[in-house]
Design a protein around this motif. Structure first.
Motif, PDB file in Angstrom:
ATOM      1  N   MET A   1      23.293  27.942 -56.699  1.00 55.74           N
ATOM      2  CA  MET A   1      22.295  27.013 -56.152  1.00 55.74           C
ATOM      3  C   MET A   1      21.591  27.629 -54.953  1.00 55.74           C
ATOM      4  O   MET A   1      20.391  27.459 -54.761  1.00 55.74           O
ATOM      5  CB  MET A   1      22.967  25.717 -55.704  1.00 55.74           C
ATOM      6  CG  MET A   1      23.251  24.791 -56.846  1.00 55.74           C
ATOM      7  SD  MET A   1      23.696  23.160 -56.278  1.00 55.74           S
ATOM      8  CE  MET A   1      25.069  23.473 -55.231  1.00 55.74           C
TER       9      MET A   1
ATOM     10  N   THR B   1      13.230  27.497 -55.719  1.00 54.35           N
ATOM     11  CA  THR B   1      12.785  26.110 -55.851  1.00 54.35           C
ATOM     12  C   THR B   1      11.928  25.680 -54.670  1.00 54.35           C
ATOM     13  O   THR B   1      10.954  24.961 -54.835  1.00 54.35           O
ATOM     14  CB  THR B   1      14.008  25.182 -55.958  1.00 54.35           C
ATOM     15  OG1 THR B   1      14.923  25.776 -56.852  1.00 54.35           O
ATOM     16  CG2 THR B   1      13.618  23.818 -56.456  1.00 54.35           C
TER      17      THR B   1
ATOM     18  N   ARG C   1      18.372  14.854 -48.845  1.00 50.82           N
ATOM     19  CA  ARG C   1      18.706  13.964 -49.949  1.00 50.82           C
ATOM     20  C   ARG C   1      19.452  14.716 -51.059  1.00 50.82           C
ATOM     21  O   ARG C   1      20.452  14.228 -51.580  1.00 50.82           O
ATOM     22  CB  ARG C   1      17.416  13.355 -50.497  1.00 50.82           C
ATOM     23  CG  ARG C   1      17.693  12.339 -51.526  1.00 50.82           C
ATOM     24  CD  ARG C   1      16.477  11.597 -51.985  1.00 50.82           C
ATOM     25  NE  ARG C   1      16.894  10.751 -53.086  1.00 50.82           N
ATOM     26  CZ  ARG C   1      17.566   9.627 -52.925  1.00 50.82           C
ATOM     27  NH1 ARG C   1      17.865   9.205 -51.715  1.00 50.82           N
ATOM     28  NH2 ARG C   1      17.927   8.912 -53.955  1.00 50.82           N
ATOM     29  N   GLU C   2      18.940  15.910 -51.350  1.00 50.44           N
ATOM     30  CA  GLU C   2      19.563  16.721 -52.392  1.00 50.44           C
ATOM     31  C   GLU C   2      21.021  17.027 -52.026  1.00 50.44           C
ATOM     32  O   GLU C   2      21.917  16.907 -52.855  1.00 50.44           O
ATOM     33  CB  GLU C   2      18.766  18.022 -52.507  1.00 50.44           C
ATOM     34  CG  GLU C   2      19.207  18.927 -53.627  1.00 50.44           C
ATOM     35  CD  GLU C   2      18.442  20.248 -53.569  1.00 50.44           C
ATOM     36  OE1 GLU C   2      17.228  20.204 -53.312  1.00 50.44           O
ATOM     37  OE2 GLU C   2      19.076  21.293 -53.751  1.00 50.44           O
TER      38      GLU C   2
ATOM     39  N   VAL D   1      23.115  14.025 -52.481  1.00 53.65           N
ATOM     40  CA  VAL D   1      23.477  13.810 -53.884  1.00 53.65           C
ATOM     41  C   VAL D   1      24.642  14.724 -54.243  1.00 53.65           C
ATOM     42  O   VAL D   1      25.603  14.310 -54.904  1.00 53.65           O
ATOM     43  CB  VAL D   1      22.262  14.098 -54.804  1.00 53.65           C
ATOM     44  CG1 VAL D   1      22.688  14.052 -56.267  1.00 53.65           C
ATOM     45  CG2 VAL D   1      21.170  13.087 -54.549  1.00 53.65           C
ATOM     46  N   MET D   2      24.555  15.949 -53.756  1.00 55.43           N
ATOM     47  CA  MET D   2      25.638  16.885 -54.043  1.00 55.43           C
ATOM     48  C   MET D   2      26.930  16.417 -53.379  1.00 55.43           C
ATOM     49  O   MET D   2      28.002  16.530 -53.940  1.00 55.43           O
ATOM     50  CB  MET D   2      25.261  18.288 -53.597  1.00 55.43           C
ATOM     51  CG  MET D   2      24.156  18.864 -54.462  1.00 55.43           C
ATOM     52  SD  MET D   2      24.106  20.640 -54.424  1.00 55.43           S
ATOM     53  CE  MET D   2      23.291  20.939 -52.911  1.00 55.43           C
TER      54      MET D   2
ATOM     55  N   LEU E   1      20.777   8.835 -48.846  1.00 53.98           N
ATOM     56  CA  LEU E   1      20.661   8.147 -50.137  1.00 53.98           C
ATOM     57  C   LEU E   1      20.016   6.764 -49.975  1.00 53.98           C
ATOM     58  O   LEU E   1      19.349   6.269 -50.868  1.00 53.98           O
ATOM     59  CB  LEU E   1      22.055   7.984 -50.768  1.00 53.98           C
ATOM     60  CG  LEU E   1      22.686   9.286 -51.258  1.00 53.98           C
ATOM     61  CD1 LEU E   1      24.135   9.057 -51.652  1.00 53.98           C
ATOM     62  CD2 LEU E   1      21.902   9.845 -52.437  1.00 53.98           C
TER      63      LEU E   1
ATOM     64  N   GLU F   1      15.658   5.707 -49.832  1.00 53.44           N
ATOM     65  CA  GLU F   1      14.944   5.968 -51.073  1.00 53.44           C
ATOM     66  C   GLU F   1      13.558   5.382 -51.040  1.00 53.44           C
ATOM     67  O   GLU F   1      13.369   4.329 -50.505  1.00 53.44           O
ATOM     68  CB  GLU F   1      15.731   5.406 -52.246  1.00 53.44           C
ATOM     69  CG  GLU F   1      15.907   6.428 -53.330  1.00 53.44           C
ATOM     70  CD  GLU F   1      16.760   5.901 -54.437  1.00 53.44           C
ATOM     71  OE1 GLU F   1      16.213   5.583 -55.469  1.00 53.44           O
ATOM     72  OE2 GLU F   1      17.970   5.835 -54.255  1.00 53.44           O
TER      73      GLU F   1
ATOM     74  N   PHE G   1      22.351   7.349 -60.040  1.00 53.08           N
ATOM     75  CA  PHE G   1      21.444   6.780 -59.035  1.00 53.08           C
ATOM     76  C   PHE G   1      20.196   6.220 -59.711  1.00 53.08           C
ATOM     77  O   PHE G   1      19.825   6.637 -60.808  1.00 53.08           O
ATOM     78  CB  PHE G   1      21.005   7.862 -58.058  1.00 53.08           C
ATOM     79  CG  PHE G   1      22.128   8.482 -57.283  1.00 53.08           C
ATOM     80  CD1 PHE G   1      22.573   7.910 -56.111  1.00 53.08           C
ATOM     81  CD2 PHE G   1      22.745   9.641 -57.732  1.00 53.08           C
ATOM     82  CE1 PHE G   1      23.615   8.504 -55.390  1.00 53.08           C
ATOM     83  CE2 PHE G   1      23.768  10.224 -57.033  1.00 53.08           C
ATOM     84  CZ  PHE G   1      24.210   9.654 -55.852  1.00 53.08           C
ATOM     85  N   GLN G   2      19.550   5.316 -58.988  1.00 50.99           N
ATOM     86  CA  GLN G   2      18.294   4.754 -59.501  1.00 50.99           C
ATOM     87  C   GLN G   2      17.264   5.860 -59.725  1.00 50.99           C
ATOM     88  O   GLN G   2      16.582   5.898 -60.724  1.00 50.99           O
ATOM     89  CB  GLN G   2      17.764   3.723 -58.506  1.00 50.99           C
ATOM     90  CG  GLN G   2      16.434   3.130 -58.923  1.00 50.99           C
ATOM     91  CD  GLN G   2      15.950   2.066 -57.946  1.00 50.99           C
ATOM     92  OE1 GLN G   2      16.651   1.714 -57.013  1.00 50.99           O
ATOM     93  NE2 GLN G   2      14.759   1.558 -58.172  1.00 50.99           N
ATOM     94  N   SER G   3      17.172   6.796 -58.719  1.00 51.18           N
ATOM     95  CA  SER G   3      16.131   7.827 -58.840  1.00 51.18           C
ATOM     96  C   SER G   3      16.729   9.141 -59.337  1.00 51.18           C
ATOM     97  O   SER G   3      16.340  10.207 -58.904  1.00 51.18           O
ATOM     98  CB  SER G   3      15.428   8.005 -57.506  1.00 51.18           C
ATOM     99  OG  SER G   3      16.388   8.206 -56.497  1.00 51.18           O
TER     100      SER G   3
ATOM    101  N   ASN H   1      18.281  11.620 -59.066  1.00 50.84           N
ATOM    102  CA  ASN H   1      18.920  12.543 -58.117  1.00 50.84           C
ATOM    103  C   ASN H   1      19.569  13.746 -58.773  1.00 50.84           C
ATOM    104  O   ASN H   1      20.709  14.092 -58.477  1.00 50.84           O
ATOM    105  CB  ASN H   1      19.954  11.807 -57.256  1.00 50.84           C
ATOM    106  CG  ASN H   1      19.285  11.035 -56.149  1.00 50.84           C
ATOM    107  OD1 ASN H   1      18.183  11.400 -55.733  1.00 50.84           O
ATOM    108  ND2 ASN H   1      19.902   9.974 -55.703  1.00 50.84           N
TER     109      ASN H   1
ATOM    110  N   ILE I   1      19.779  17.781 -59.184  1.00 46.83           N
ATOM    111  CA  ILE I   1      19.557  18.867 -58.224  1.00 46.83           C
ATOM    112  C   ILE I   1      18.475  19.779 -58.788  1.00 46.83           C
ATOM    113  O   ILE I   1      18.659  20.365 -59.861  1.00 46.83           O
ATOM    114  CB  ILE I   1      20.858  19.678 -57.992  1.00 46.83           C
ATOM    115  CG1 ILE I   1      22.025  18.753 -57.689  1.00 46.83           C
ATOM    116  CG2 ILE I   1      20.650  20.725 -56.907  1.00 46.83           C
ATOM    117  CD1 ILE I   1      21.896  17.941 -56.433  1.00 46.83           C
ATOM    118  N   PRO I   2      17.352  19.857 -58.092  1.00 42.35           N
ATOM    119  CA  PRO I   2      16.220  20.612 -58.670  1.00 42.35           C
ATOM    120  C   PRO I   2      16.506  22.108 -58.835  1.00 42.35           C
ATOM    121  O   PRO I   2      15.839  22.778 -59.608  1.00 42.35           O
ATOM    122  CB  PRO I   2      15.097  20.393 -57.656  1.00 42.35           C
ATOM    123  CG  PRO I   2      15.750  19.960 -56.404  1.00 42.35           C
ATOM    124  CD  PRO I   2      17.019  19.288 -56.778  1.00 42.35           C
TER     125      PRO I   2
END
Lengths: 830, 239
Positions: free
Chosen positions: A452, A459, A729-730, A733-734, A827, A830, B98-100, B102, B104-105
């Motif tokens: 990543m 990215t 945010r990313e 999420v991780m 999170l 949003e 999640f709603q959006s 999420n 990982i790009p």
């Protein structure tokens, strides 16, 4: 915001500091030159900047010229204040009236009879006397060429204005006869100053004067000396300015990055504003307005920092000028409005320029995509071929500029800038390529986190490539300048090895390290030549002469094998030139002299000698790294044929085989005790002293290099902050999916390390290209030296390590911040 | 359909509160929430926007820390664990949707799916095979090498679903899983959810205000003014 202000501030500070240092040095020179020039329009000088005083008498009595004043000027050191120099102005107070307003006071405020008739008397300004802790009536000990003398200060001058206070500062005014005794110039003058009438009538007066003047005496405009001095340091100053601009270029990348970040961060807000009816123009103005604020704040802080930094740099710049060119004492440093205006223009201008692209980016995207970050990244990735093409175009333009005929240093720097931009625009493509290559390795080392980290550089290419480019530029500057300085140093070392062949060098203490034109007492010369344990003694004389209507340093070498052994020829036939050199009117010129004056083997140089103008044939061009101003080498025989001077400036001694050099030095020192103070250096210590001066000269460069790296570090820190905050945010999420805080550290560290490594790797080709241009183009065009490129793997390795360390260091704060942040917060937003 | 056993709750939430400081004042989002979830149950939690649904899910998953109260997984008190322990527990035992989406790009579809397992550093071949099966089940096997920005919203949510299921967690938490999808795509996602959860007897807590999901639920809760109340399907439909 803070980081961008800091970035602008640093860039501006460096530019302003260098400018202030240069301006202060120039202004100090102007003042010291004004002190001795006054209102004179012209002056008459002799062939070696010495003129027979009878010329003055003839001029007054026979030619009937009234507005003429004899002058002797020079510098003396003060033994009680080591390192302090006093400028000495020897005048005839009766002739002074029309020339210098402040010396008018000499006549009015003191015992004129005593000033003229007493030997060894002088006046100082009250301020200088106070600084030296001297009162009227005290005796001031001064030293010239190793000989100490006392001057009785009979009066103190009170300056009438701020301007005259500055002119008078550090000036010791003495009568002509005192100056002659002080400088050992019996019957001679430095020059005769003249005030010629209006321009329209001047040509007739000049013609009449030229007719009248004896052989060897030359009439010059008074500004010639200042122009020559300014010319001496032109390349030196320009190179400093160019280096300072490098810091600003790195700063601009930083501003661009920060402004882009600021736009990206507020993308949702901008999207909402656009949806609510705010026009593109208004958004543009908003972003530019913000940039203006950053620019103004950063510039304000930068100006203050620049002024502080300038005070340190002015010392370094003055030291270099003193080592290399002429005696200069910067008494006050000049806060020139023009320097500050330039700082403001550059700071605010660069910020606005750097903000245009992000501002356009904010306005040009359709409302629906303003909210999507990926759109911009896609655009950057799609634009890679165009960027690569632009990079190629920039590189080709730069190469064309470099191969263009001409010697413009400014164009060389423009080419250098274009090459830097070419590498910068190629950075995104290189990052993509390198990240793809690194991915398997990073994956093997760090698993999914490593993968990543590698992929993340692609990215967020718009962010990462800017950060990597700014770090790359700063590091490549380190490589470029480092390789240049190393190459220069090793070339000089080899040259010193080749040139310095004697065991001991003896010379009176001079004022400028690289240009010793002091004179050894004849008895000293005799003692040295007769010293036991010495098998060879060869003299050298340095004099300032007029060659092809320009001032030039003449180096006169005595007969002996040292001439041939210690001189490496660049042009000319080594088998023939030395025979002709000793016997005929053949001279040799140094490489910088040949370059500056476009003089080559077979050309002639017309030199003003004591026998009138004489043409000398250039027999060879020799390598010389002692002075960027260049020198003409003449044999002692030829010199004595055309010049009345019999003095020597230094003697090199060859010790007998097996002779202990240190013991020999001690023995000579004993024999010279109480006669004339001389510098006696062994071969090794002279070599070390020369390299010390060399290193001192490049201290400014090193300081600037470090500042550029620091600006880049701030750039990387800012870019990483931007990246990590964007990824809050990313990362959350991780974290939600099981990434531990320690793994956050690992992720950020691996990514920043990779970015640093990429910057380090890319900085090598750019750095070496910069080094090549600095050595083979800019140095050539500035000074004319041939330098051997010396690339050590260490310097390249250090650069990569520096890049990785800077990046890792810059990653610490974002990593710490991210690992501690509560993922729920990100999170929730949003 | 009821779960096999109601005697051993998989999740037990005891008197959970969460208070936020907003300037000088306190906002009590959760006020003594209590409930239990049993293995194989699909629980739907209703509530208006801002009612605290996401907060409750974050507290259950250990992403956030409660002001007071306890969360038990079996006998393990999640609220007594350190940040690191909670994270390790989460990646082993909980799947989150999640709603959006999420995703990982920086990771491909397959990598996104394997992320929770890869983070453990012990990704087995069997797990990889299972992940591919799940991806096939959500109909995206052919997109395994694509990056998220190349997928539609529905596809992204299906990947998110697959990611939450692939490592076979004890509990799946879904926060408005259809909230960002159009009607048709939401329907597709719900079909997959239903199939995966009911056929494979997964335990799931869905926070939503999508009433179409209610039909799938074993039990329905409503979060009102910080308190969780169990409601019937009819009541929920009328809420």
């Amino acid at each position: 915001m803070f980081l961008s202000v800091l970035g602008v501030a640093l860039g501006v500070a460096v530019v302003v500091a260098i400018d202030l240092a240069n301006t202060s040095a120039t202004e100090a020179f102007r003042l010291s030159s004004e002190a001795v020039t006054g209102r004179a329009t012209h002056h008459i000088v002799g062939s070696r900047e010495l003129l027979d005083e009878r010329v003055y008498l003839d001029l007054r009595l026979e030619a009937g010229i009234k507005d003429a004043a004899p002058v002797i000027d020079g510098f003396v050191s003060i033994p009680s204040n080591p390192g302090r120099m006093l400028q000495v102005l020897g005048i005839d107070p009766l002739a002074e009236g029309p020339f210098r307003s402040f010396t008018g006071g000499v006549g009015s405020g003191l015992d004129l009879g005593r000033f003229i008739s007493s030997e060894q008397t002088g006046v100082l300004s009250a301020l200088t006397a106070q600084n030296l802790n001297i009162e009227a009536g005290d005796s001031l000990k001064v030293r010239f060429e190793g000989q100490e003398q006392s001057i009785t200060i009979i009066s103190l001058l009170e300056a009438e204005s701020e301007q005259s206070a500055r002119v008078l500062d550090n000036l010791l005014i003495v009568d002509i006869s005192t100056a002659q005794a002080l400088f050992g110039m019996a019957g001679q003058l430095s020059r005769i100053e003249l005030i010629l009438s209006e321009e329209s009538e001047q040509s007739a007066q000049i013609a009449a004067l030229n007719e009248f003047l004896p052989v060897g005496a030359v009439l010059e405009r008074s500004t010639t000396k200042s122009e020559t001095m300014a010319q001496m340091t032109r390349a030196f100053s320009l190179n400093l300015v160019a280096l300072s601009l490098l810091a600003l270029v790195v700063g601009m990348f930083l501003i661009y990055n920060t402004m882009t970040f600021s736009v990206v961060q507020r993308r949702p807000t901008i999207g909402r504003l656009r949806a609510l009816g705010v026009t593109q123009k208004e958004i543009f103005s908003l972003v530019m307005g913000e940039a203006l604020l950053i620019g103004v704040l950063g510039t304000g802080i930068g100006l203050l920092a620049g002024i502080a930094l300038g005070q340190g740099l002015v010392h370094l710049v003055t030291q270099s000028i003193n080592d290399l060119y002429y005696v200069l004492r910067v008494r006050t440093w000049d806060l020139s409005y023009w320097s500050l205006a330039k700082g403001v223009g550059l700071g605010v201008g660069a910020t606005l320029l750097a903000a245009i692209a992000p501002a356009r980016e904010a306005t040009s995207a359709p409302i629906s995509t303003v909210l999507q970050r990926s759109t911009e990244e896609s655009r950057v990735r799609e634009g890679l071929p165009r960027l690569a093409l632009a990079s190629l175009g920039l590189a080709v333009t730069a190469i064309l500029l470099l191969v263009l005929p001409g010697n413009s240093i400014a164009i060389s720097y423009l080419a250098l800038l274009l090459l830097i931009l070419a590498f910068a625009t190629a950075t995104p493509s290189m990052v993509v390529g390198m990240a793809r290559l690194a991915r398997p390795l990073m994956s093997a080392v760090g698993g999914v986190v490593g993968r990543m980290a590698a992929q993340g550089t692609i990215t967020a290419l718009s962010r990462t490539s800017i950060a990597i480019a700014s770090l790359m530029i700063a590091i490549s500057a380190t490589i470029g300048v480092g390789v240049m300085v190393n190459s220069f140093r090793s070339t000089v070392e080899v040259w010193l090895e080749y040139t310095l062949r004697a065991d001991i060098y003896v010379s009176p203490p001079g004022l400028v390290f690289r240009r010793n034109d002091a004179t050894l007492l004849p008895e000293i010369e005799a003692i040295l030549r007769s010293q036991d344990g010495v098998v060879g003694a060869y003299s050298v004389r340095t004099a300032s002469v007029k060659a092809n209507n320009e001032r030039a340093d003449l180096v006169v070498v005595g007969p002996g094998p040292q001439r041939k052994e210690g001189t490496r020829l660049k042009e000319g036939d080594p088998d023939r030139v030395w025979d002709r050199f000793g016997a005929e009117t053949t001279v040799l010129v140094s490489e910088p002299y040949s370059f500056r004056n476009d003089i080559h083997v077979g050309d002639t140089i017309t030199m003003g000698t004591d026998q009138g103008e004489q043409a000398f044939l250039v027999g060879a061009v020799y390598y010389d790294y002692g002075s960027d101003l260049g020198a003409i080498m003449m044999s002692r025989n030829t010199y004595e044929m055309y010049f009345m001077d019999r003095g020597v400036s230094g003697i090199s001694l060859y010790a007998a085989p097996g002779q202990d050099v240190d013991a020999l030095i001690e023995s000579i020192r004993g024999r010279l005790a109480g006669k004339q103070e001389v510098n006696m250096r062994s071969n090794r210590s002279l070599r070390e002293a020369s390299l010390d001066v060399f290193d001192r000269t490049f201290t400014v460069t090193i300081v600037l290099r470090l500042l550029a790296v620091f600006v880049a570090f701030i750039g990387v820190l800012s870019a990483l902050m931007a990246l990590q905050l964007e990824r809050a945010r990313e990362l959350s999420v991780m974290r939600a999916n099981g990434l531990t805080p320690r793994q956050v550290w690992k992720y950020v560290t691996m990514q920043t390390g990779l970015m640093g490594f990429m910057a380090g790797l890319m900085s090598i080709p750019l750095g070496l290209t910069l080094a090549y241009i600095l050595i083979h183009v800019i140095n050539k065009r500035s000074f004319g030296w041939t330098l051997q490129i010396d690339i050590t793997p260490a310097i390249l390795g250090q650069a990569v390590i520096l890049a990785v360390l800077a990046a890792l260091l810059a990653g610490i704060y974002p990593a710490w911040k991210m690992s501690r942040s509560n993922p729920a917060n990100a999170l929730r937003d949003e | 359909m009821l779960p096999d056993s109601k005697h051993e709750p998989l999740l037990k939430v005891v008197n959970l509160t969460k208070t936020y400081l907003e300037g000088e004042s306190e906002r009590h989002v959760l006020r003594g929430v209590q409930f239990e979830i049993y293995k194989g149950e699909l629980i739907v939690m209703l509530g208006r926007s801002g009612s605290g649904k996401s907060t409750l899910l974050n507290l259950i998953s250990g992403i956030d820390v409660a002001s007071s109260g306890e969360v038990f997984f079996g006998n393990r008190n999640l609220t007594a664990l350190s940040e690191n322990e909670r994270t390790l527990f989460r990646r082993e035992s909980i799947g989150i949707i999640f709603q959006s989406f999420n995703l990982i790009p920086t990771l491909t579809v397959a990598e996104n799916m394997l992320l929770p397992m890869e983070l453990t550093g012990r990704l087995s071949t069997a797990q990889q095979a299972r992940a591919l099966e799940v991806l096939e089940e959500v109909g995206l096997k052919d997109r395994s090498d694509s990056y998220p920005d190349r997928l539609s919203g529905g596809e992204q949510q299906r990947v998110a679903l697959a990611r939450a299921l692939a490592h076979e967690p004890l509990l799946i938490l879904a926060d408005e899983p259809t909230g960002n999808l159009d009607f048709k795509t939401a329907g597709q996602v719900m079909d997959i959810l239903q199939r995966l959860v009911h056929d494979e007897k997964r335990t799931m807590l869905i926070a939503t205000h999508d009433r179409d999901i209610l039909n799938l639920a074993d039990r329905i809760f409503s979060l009102q003014e910080g308190q969780l109340v169990e409601v019937t399907l009819d009541t929920a439909m009328g809420v």
